[in-house]
Every structure is written in C-alpha cells, then in structure tokens.
Write a protein that holds these residues in place. Structure first.
Motif, short mmCIF file in Angstrom:
data_model
loop_
_atom_site.label_atom_id
_atom_site.label_comp_id
_atom_site.label_asym_id
_atom_site.label_seq_id
_atom_site.Cartn_x
_atom_site.Cartn_y
_atom_site.Cartn_z
N TYR A 37 1.20 -0.98 0.02
CA TYR A 37 -0.13 0.16 0.19
C TYR A 37 1.00 1.04 -0.29
CZ TYR A 37 -4.29 -2.74 1.47
OH TYR A 37 -5.46 -3.81 1.48
N ARG A 38 0.02 2.28 -0.58
CA ARG A 38 1.27 4.14 -0.03
C ARG A 38 0.25 4.86 0.52
NH1 ARG A 38 2.29 5.05 -6.90
NH2 ARG A 38 0.19 5.01 -6.81
N GLN A 39 1.01 5.98 0.84
CA GLN A 39 0.34 6.73 1.63
C GLN A 39 0.60 8.13 1.28
OE1 GLN A 39 -1.26 6.45 5.21
NE2 GLN A 39 -2.64 7.98 5.37
N ALA A 40 -0.02 8.91 0.60
CA ALA A 40 0.99 9.87 0.19
C ALA A 40 0.57 11.46 1.25
CB ALA A 40 0.12 10.62 -1.39
N GLN A 81 9.02 -4.43 -7.60
CA GLN A 81 9.80 -3.69 -8.45
C GLN A 81 9.05 -2.60 -8.88
OE1 GLN A 81 13.49 -4.36 -8.82
NE2 GLN A 81 13.29 -2.47 -10.69
N MET A 82 9.71 -1.86 -8.84
CA MET A 82 9.26 -0.08 -9.78
C MET A 82 9.93 0.71 -10.84
SD MET A 82 7.64 1.79 -5.84
CE MET A 82 9.01 2.31 -4.88
N ASN A 83 9.41 0.57 -11.74
CA ASN A 83 9.73 0.94 -12.82
C ASN A 83 9.47 2.61 -12.47
OD1 ASN A 83 12.37 -1.12 -12.73
ND2 ASN A 83 10.85 -2.62 -13.71
N SER A 84 9.90 3.33 -14.00
CA SER A 84 9.05 4.71 -14.68
C SER A 84 8.94 5.19 -13.83
CB SER A 84 8.83 3.78 -15.83
OG SER A 84 8.64 3.39 -16.53
N LEU A 85 9.02 5.38 -13.06
CA LEU A 85 8.72 6.46 -11.48
C LEU A 85 8.45 7.93 -11.71
CD1 LEU A 85 10.79 4.18 -8.60
CD2 LEU A 85 8.11 4.74 -8.90
N LYS A 86 7.32 8.12 -11.49
CA LYS A 86 6.99 9.05 -11.46
C LYS A 86 6.46 10.15 -10.44
CE LYS A 86 3.39 7.53 -14.89
NZ LYS A 86 1.99 7.34 -15.61
N PRO A 87 6.48 11.16 -10.00
CA PRO A 87 6.57 12.63 -9.01
C PRO A 87 4.82 11.82 -8.89
CG PRO A 87 7.13 13.60 -10.82
CD PRO A 87 6.36 12.45 -12.02
N GLU A 88 3.88 11.00 -9.23
CA GLU A 88 2.61 11.22 -8.09
C GLU A 88 3.12 9.79 -7.65
OE1 GLU A 88 3.44 11.96 -11.48
OE2 GLU A 88 1.48 11.33 -12.54
N ASP A 89 4.34 9.03 -7.39
CA ASP A 89 4.40 7.89 -6.89
C ASP A 89 4.64 8.06 -5.94
OD1 ASP A 89 5.12 6.07 -9.90
OD2 ASP A 89 3.41 5.87 -8.69
N THR A 90 5.19 9.25 -5.69
CA THR A 90 5.81 9.93 -4.29
C THR A 90 4.73 9.50 -2.98
OG1 THR A 90 7.20 11.22 -4.74
CG2 THR A 90 6.68 12.04 -2.75
N ALA A 91 5.09 8.59 -1.71
CA ALA A 91 4.38 8.20 -0.98
C ALA A 91 5.49 7.70 -0.07
CB ALA A 91 3.34 7.55 -1.66
N VAL A 92 4.73 7.20 1.15
CA VAL A 92 5.21 6.21 2.49
C VAL A 92 4.47 5.11 1.68
CG1 VAL A 92 5.30 5.54 4.58
CG2 VAL A 92 5.21 8.31 3.90
N TYR A 93 5.73 3.58 1.41
CA TYR A 93 5.52 2.46 1.01
C TYR A 93 5.30 1.51 2.23
CZ TYR A 93 5.03 4.33 -3.70
OH TYR A 93 4.81 4.58 -5.27
#
Length: 115
Positions: A37-40, A81-93
C-alpha cells in the motif's frame, strides 16, 4: 504474530527505478496474502499491488505495467519492483500481510520521486 520490515525506499529521479523489500518474521509466511500500500501526504492509504499465497497478482490501474510484485517464500520476503517512476508515486509505502482475520502492517518506507 508477524513482524514486517520494509526497506529500499529513497529519492529517485522521474523515470528511475527502485526495488522495495519487505522481510517477514515467522514460519507461516507462505500462507499469507501479501500486499503493498502507499500513502501520499494528505491522501488516504491506497492499495498498490497484491500477491496471494498462490502467487496470483493484482495491481492498481495507476501502477499497472510499471510495478511488479513478487515473493520469495524461502526468504520470507515480498518485493515491489518499481520502474518508470513518476512524481505522483511519491508516498510512504507499507507492506501488509493477511491470513483470514489476521492482518499485519509494517512501519513503511518513504519513496520520493523528484528531479
């Protein structure tokens, strides 16, 4: 009781990659369904990806095709595995383990995608 410890987060540029790991304690890891899960900031926690004890996987639409969840039962570890990361992926995972009514969370690892 299952203890979950996430690692692998950090700062990465847009388009970059990271691999998160979640190490679980206990001898029954293979029985658990595992999820990330993630929480921005300012947002609710959301499901990113899950893998069942039978290794079937599911992804949120926002990460499908870019992220891959996997598990190594011999090492009691689940990966993201996280590829092609975007600024909107910023979060605590956060790592999550579920088995029937049992539900455990890790403390999270931060991911920041920024140039």
């Amino acid at each position: 009781q299952v203890q979950l410890v996430e690692s692998g987060g950090g700062l990465v540029q847009p388009g970059g990659s990271l691999r998160l790991s979640c190490a679980a304690s206990g001898s029954t890891f293979a029985n658990y369904g595992m999820s990330w899960y993630r929480q921005a900031p300012g947002k609710e926690r959301e499901l990113v990806a899950s893998i069942s004890n039978g290794r079937s996987t599911n992804y949120s639409d926002s990460v499908k095709g870019r992220f891959t969840i996997s598990r190594d039962n011999a090492k009691n570890t689940v990966y993201l595995q996280m590829n092609s990361l975007k600024p909107e992926d910023t979060a605590v995972y956060y790592c999550n383990a579920k088995f029937w009514a049992l539900n455990f969370w890790g403390k999270g690892t931060p991911v920041t995608v920024s140039s």
